[in-house]
Design a protein around this motif. Structure first.
Motif, PDB file in Angstrom:
ATOM      1  N   PHE A 140      21.616   8.346 -41.147  1.00 58.54           N
ATOM      2  CA  PHE A 140      20.951   7.920 -39.913  1.00 58.54           C
ATOM      3  C   PHE A 140      19.601   7.320 -40.271  1.00 58.54           C
ATOM      4  O   PHE A 140      18.801   7.949 -40.962  1.00 58.54           O
ATOM      5  CB  PHE A 140      20.739   9.099 -38.955  1.00 58.54           C
ATOM      6  N   GLU A 141      19.375   6.102 -39.821  1.00 65.70           N
ATOM      7  CA  GLU A 141      18.094   5.424 -40.028  1.00 65.70           C
ATOM      8  C   GLU A 141      17.654   4.825 -38.698  1.00 65.70           C
ATOM      9  O   GLU A 141      18.457   4.213 -38.002  1.00 65.70           O
ATOM     10  CB  GLU A 141      18.235   4.293 -41.048  1.00 65.70           C
ATOM     11  N   TYR A 142      16.373   4.977 -38.381  1.00 66.80           N
ATOM     12  CA  TYR A 142      15.810   4.433 -37.144  1.00 66.80           C
ATOM     13  C   TYR A 142      14.553   3.669 -37.525  1.00 66.80           C
ATOM     14  O   TYR A 142      13.611   4.258 -38.062  1.00 66.80           O
ATOM     15  CB  TYR A 142      15.516   5.588 -36.189  1.00 66.80           C
ATOM     16  N   TRP A 143      14.557   2.369 -37.280  1.00 64.08           N
ATOM     17  CA  TRP A 143      13.478   1.473 -37.688  1.00 64.08           C
ATOM     18  C   TRP A 143      12.877   0.762 -36.485  1.00 64.08           C
ATOM     19  O   TRP A 143      13.594   0.427 -35.535  1.00 64.08           O
ATOM     20  CB  TRP A 143      14.012   0.435 -38.682  1.00 64.08           C
ATOM     21  N   GLU A 144      11.568   0.492 -36.546  1.00 59.86           N
ATOM     22  CA  GLU A 144      10.901  -0.243 -35.464  1.00 59.86           C
ATOM     23  C   GLU A 144      11.463  -1.641 -35.298  1.00 59.86           C
ATOM     24  O   GLU A 144      11.493  -2.169 -34.190  1.00 59.86           O
ATOM     25  CB  GLU A 144       9.395  -0.346 -35.731  1.00 59.86           C
ATOM     26  N   SER A 145      11.909  -2.248 -36.421  1.00 59.82           N
ATOM     27  CA  SER A 145      12.387  -3.627 -36.365  1.00 59.82           C
ATOM     28  C   SER A 145      13.264  -3.939 -37.576  1.00 59.82           C
ATOM     29  O   SER A 145      13.251  -3.211 -38.580  1.00 59.82           O
ATOM     30  CB  SER A 145      11.202  -4.598 -36.359  1.00 59.82           C
ATOM     31  N   HIS A 146      13.987  -5.036 -37.465  1.00 61.15           N
ATOM     32  CA  HIS A 146      14.787  -5.526 -38.592  1.00 61.15           C
ATOM     33  C   HIS A 146      13.869  -5.864 -39.771  1.00 61.15           C
ATOM     34  O   HIS A 146      14.204  -5.595 -40.923  1.00 61.15           O
ATOM     35  CB  HIS A 146      15.583  -6.762 -38.157  1.00 61.15           C
ATOM     36  N   GLU A 147      12.688  -6.404 -39.487  1.00 61.41           N
ATOM     37  CA  GLU A 147      11.737  -6.764 -40.541  1.00 61.41           C
ATOM     38  C   GLU A 147      11.270  -5.532 -41.314  1.00 61.41           C
ATOM     39  O   GLU A 147      11.134  -5.570 -42.535  1.00 61.41           O
ATOM     40  CB  GLU A 147      10.539  -7.519 -39.947  1.00 61.41           C
ATOM     41  N   ALA A 148      11.021  -4.436 -40.604  1.00 63.13           N
ATOM     42  CA  ALA A 148      10.609  -3.192 -41.275  1.00 63.13           C
ATOM     43  C   ALA A 148      11.728  -2.664 -42.167  1.00 63.13           C
ATOM     44  O   ALA A 148      11.477  -2.242 -43.305  1.00 63.13           O
ATOM     45  CB  ALA A 148      10.213  -2.141 -40.238  1.00 63.13           C
ATOM     46  N   LEU A 149      12.959  -2.722 -41.682  1.00 55.88           N
ATOM     47  CA  LEU A 149      14.102  -2.285 -42.477  1.00 55.88           C
ATOM     48  C   LEU A 149      14.231  -3.131 -43.740  1.00 55.88           C
ATOM     49  O   LEU A 149      14.377  -2.602 -44.846  1.00 55.88           O
ATOM     50  CB  LEU A 149      15.381  -2.374 -41.648  1.00 55.88           C
ATOM     51  N   GLU A 150      14.161  -4.442 -43.598  1.00 53.17           N
ATOM     52  CA  GLU A 150      14.300  -5.333 -44.755  1.00 53.17           C
ATOM     53  C   GLU A 150      13.148  -5.179 -45.745  1.00 53.17           C
ATOM     54  O   GLU A 150      13.357  -5.248 -46.960  1.00 53.17           O
ATOM     55  CB  GLU A 150      14.435  -6.784 -44.294  1.00 53.17           C
ATOM     56  N   ALA A 151      11.937  -4.953 -45.242  1.00 56.61           N
ATOM     57  CA  ALA A 151      10.796  -4.741 -46.137  1.00 56.61           C
ATOM     58  C   ALA A 151      11.000  -3.472 -46.963  1.00 56.61           C
ATOM     59  O   ALA A 151      10.712  -3.446 -48.159  1.00 56.61           O
ATOM     60  CB  ALA A 151       9.497  -4.654 -45.331  1.00 56.61           C
TER      61      ALA A 151
END
Length: 97
Positions: A54-65
């Motif tokens: 389970f992963e919860y990220w503020e944005s796609h950009e944060a996940l990719e970074a």
């Protein structure tokens, strides 16, 4: 837009605990990374070879970074199967309205 990556992975049951421990550094790094709201890699209580992700990220950009800078697992254990999906969240609210 917030992003959730969630699903289940299957490994040999005797390798599950080693798999989870081998991903500890990733969980620790993610939880300290900007934009990570939560991340967990955990054993399933009912299926011996199942690992829940389970992963919860503020944005796609944060996940990719994070993915660009994330540590690698300390073990190499092959999946028997994986059913993990990325979800883009358009609305968030209380679970019981």
């Amino acid at each position: 837009m917030a992003v959730i990556v969630a699903g289940k992975l299957y490994v040999d049951p005797e390798e599950r605990d080693r798999f989870i421990e081998g991903h500890r550094a990733i969980v620790e790094a993610a939880r300290g990374h900007p934009g990570c709201l939560d991340l967990s890699i955990s054993p399933d209580p009912l299926e011996p070879g199942r690992v829940n992700n389970f992963e919860y990220w503020e944005s796609h950009e944060a996940l990719e970074a994070f993915r660009a800078a994330a540590p690698r697992p300390s073990v190499s254990i092959e999946f028997r199967d994986a059913q993990v999906f990325k979800h883009e969240i358009s609305h968030t609210g209380p679970p019981f309205d």
